[in-house]
Write a protein that holds these residues in place. Structure first.
Motif, mmCIF file in Angstrom:
data_model
loop_
_atom_site.group_PDB
_atom_site.id
_atom_site.type_symbol
_atom_site.label_atom_id
_atom_site.label_comp_id
_atom_site.label_asym_id
_atom_site.label_seq_id
_atom_site.Cartn_x
_atom_site.Cartn_y
_atom_site.Cartn_z
ATOM 1 N N LYS A 28 0.853 -1.191 0.000
ATOM 2 C CA LYS A 28 0.000 0.000 0.000
ATOM 3 C C LYS A 28 0.886 1.238 0.000
ATOM 4 O O LYS A 28 1.996 1.201 0.528
ATOM 5 C CB LYS A 28 -0.879 0.012 1.259
ATOM 6 C CG LYS A 28 -1.965 -1.047 1.237
ATOM 7 C CD LYS A 28 -3.045 -0.735 2.263
ATOM 8 C CE LYS A 28 -4.258 -1.581 2.020
ATOM 9 N NZ LYS A 28 -4.585 -2.518 3.051
ATOM 10 N N ASP A 29 0.385 2.328 -0.587
ATOM 11 C CA ASP A 29 1.155 3.574 -0.525
ATOM 12 C C ASP A 29 0.916 4.219 0.851
ATOM 13 O O ASP A 29 0.096 3.745 1.633
ATOM 14 C CB ASP A 29 0.815 4.487 -1.715
ATOM 15 C CG ASP A 29 -0.579 5.091 -1.624
ATOM 16 O OD1 ASP A 29 -1.214 4.993 -0.555
ATOM 17 O OD2 ASP A 29 -1.033 5.642 -2.637
ATOM 18 N N GLY A 32 -2.410 4.530 2.256
ATOM 19 C CA GLY A 32 -3.205 3.313 2.414
ATOM 20 C C GLY A 32 -3.936 2.911 1.143
ATOM 21 O O GLY A 32 -4.812 2.062 1.164
ATOM 22 N N ARG A 33 -3.551 3.534 0.002
ATOM 23 C CA ARG A 33 -4.177 3.135 -1.256
ATOM 24 C C ARG A 33 -3.378 1.997 -1.886
ATOM 25 O O ARG A 33 -2.221 1.794 -1.542
ATOM 26 C CB ARG A 33 -4.210 4.317 -2.232
ATOM 27 C CG ARG A 33 -5.168 5.411 -1.804
ATOM 28 C CD ARG A 33 -5.050 6.597 -2.708
ATOM 29 N NE ARG A 33 -3.672 7.077 -2.755
ATOM 30 C CZ ARG A 33 -3.326 8.290 -3.159
ATOM 31 N NH1 ARG A 33 -4.231 9.135 -3.575
ATOM 32 N NH2 ARG A 33 -2.056 8.656 -3.172
ATOM 33 N N GLY A 35 -2.503 -1.719 -2.389
ATOM 34 C CA GLY A 35 -2.737 -3.050 -1.842
ATOM 35 C C GLY A 35 -3.045 -3.961 -3.012
ATOM 36 O O GLY A 35 -2.452 -3.817 -4.065
#
Ligand SMILES: Nc1ncnc2c1ncn2[C@@H]1O[C@H](COP(=O)(O)OP(=O)(O)OP(=O)(O)O)[C@@H](O)[C@H]1O
Ligand SMILES: [Mg+2]
Length: 348
Positions: A28-29, A32-33, A35
């Motif tokens: 994830k970046d 949290g995007r 995945g």
């Protein structure tokens, strides 16, 4: 080493792969995007018969090397089962260490596979020593094998990898793989980096060694001509799945999957009367992070019907040992080119 024992009888599977899946998780970046997973191998079933060569083909990124690494237990499968000679790999029946002796791998990069600080004799002798063979016996075995792969030990044993050509280094890698007296060798683009004339020599060496030591090969290559030359059966992969599998001659002469046909038609033909009419493959395969729904090949398929984007094909036998995953070959699938559903007796 023991000679091939299975000549004459019906072929028995040496390796049976069922439901093999490998999903690589994506990071994830910081927000949290992302995945998600790379579906490198996504539900693969096949067998490798004792004494055969199974060729594996498919475009870059279709999961050939990941399949090989899963077979070798170099990476953990997400799901799936590997049975070797009737025993589950990694179980009490067949511990990993024992399996790893029986199955060896040769990679494309002949230089990276060798320790630059070891003489080639020591490189070949290393594996057997790790497995408890005495130093003396390991070195004797290494010298025999170097001679067998065409590298006279008097001249080559004391040399270092950088003193050899690519073809010679690949012969060392082959000797090294055979030093543990394996039953199966997985060759992942093992000859692809070599010049054509050297490649032919190494291929013929591999075929001789196979007969002499009763080996079973899984032969992965981009080169469809080479695969046909060496393989008894061929498996065609597309985006982490098996599109088609069958005897080499049947698969090359009567390919059943539109992907196999497209792949073969992009292959240079020596025979001007034998130019195919099938459109060669356009574009790159889609991303294995978000594979197409239904049949994964449908966005690039010249005979796709609307149904193909919704329904995933099952594997259908189209001939002796020849199977394909395409809705055209599934009777009653609803594809306009498919046979109607075979007549079924109504329940009384
Ligand atoms: N460790 C990894 N982490 C994330 N993705 C991976 C990893 N290893 C492979 N992949 C991805 O899995 C897919 C299958 O890769 P693989 O190396 O098995 O393909 P291949 O058929 O061997 O290709 P090539 O013909 O180029 O060797 C590719 O999309 C690749 O980027
Ligand atoms: Mg690869």
């Amino acid at each position: 080493m023991e000679p091939l024992k299975d000549i004459g009888g019906p072929a028995q599977p040496l390796l049976t792969i069922t439901g093999l899946v490998k999903h690589f998780p994506l990071k994830k970046d910081p927000l949290g995007r992302g995945g998600g997973v790379v579906r490198a191998v996504d539900g693969v079933d096949f067998e490798v018969m004792k004494g055969e060569t199974l060729g594996v083909v498919g475009e870059s990124g279709c999961g050939k090397s990941t399949t090989a690494r899963l077979l070798m237990q170099l990476i953990e499968p997400t799901r799936g089962e590997v049975i070797f000679d009737g025993r589950e790999v990694g179980s009490r029946d067949l511990p990993l260490k024992e399996f790893r002796r029986q199955v060896q791998m040769v990679f494309q990069d002949s230089y990276a596979s060798l320790n630059p600080r070891l003489t080639i004799e020591d490189s070949v002798a290393f594996g057997p020593q790790v497995h408890g063979v005495s130093r003396r016996e390991s070195v004797a075995r290494a010298r025999d094998l170097l001679a067998r792969v065409g590298l006279a030990p008097q001249r080559f044993a004391e040399r270092y990898p950088h003193e050899l050509s690519g073809g010679q280094r690949q012969r060392v890698n082959i000797a090294r793989a055979l030093a543990l007296q394996p039953r199966m060798v997985i060759l992942d683009e093992a000859v692809s980096a070599l010049d054509k004339s050297v490649e032919a020599q190494v291929i013929n060496l591999l075929l001789d060694l196979k007969t002499e030591f009763g080996l079973t090969y899984v032969f992965i290559s981009h080169d469809l001509n080479v695969v046909r030359y060496v393989s008894d059966r061929v498996m065609v992969m597309y985006l982490g799945q098996v599109a088609e599998i069958g005897p080499a001659d049947a698969l090359y002469e009567t390919p059943a999957h539109p992907y196999t046909r497209a792949l073969l038609s992009s292959m240079p033909s020596m025979d001007p009367d034998n130019r195919t009419e099938v459109a060669a493959l356009a574009g790159d395969p889609p991303n294995p992070i978000n594979p197409p729904t239904g049949c994964r090949f449908h966005p690039r398929c010249s005979i796709a019907a609307p149904l193909c984007s919704r329904v995933a094909p099952e594997r259908i036998e189209t001939g002796s040992q020849h199977a394909v995953s395409c809705l055209v070959h599934e009777p009653g699938s609803g594809h306009p080119m498919a046979q109607p559903q075979p007549f079924q007796k109504q329940a009384a």
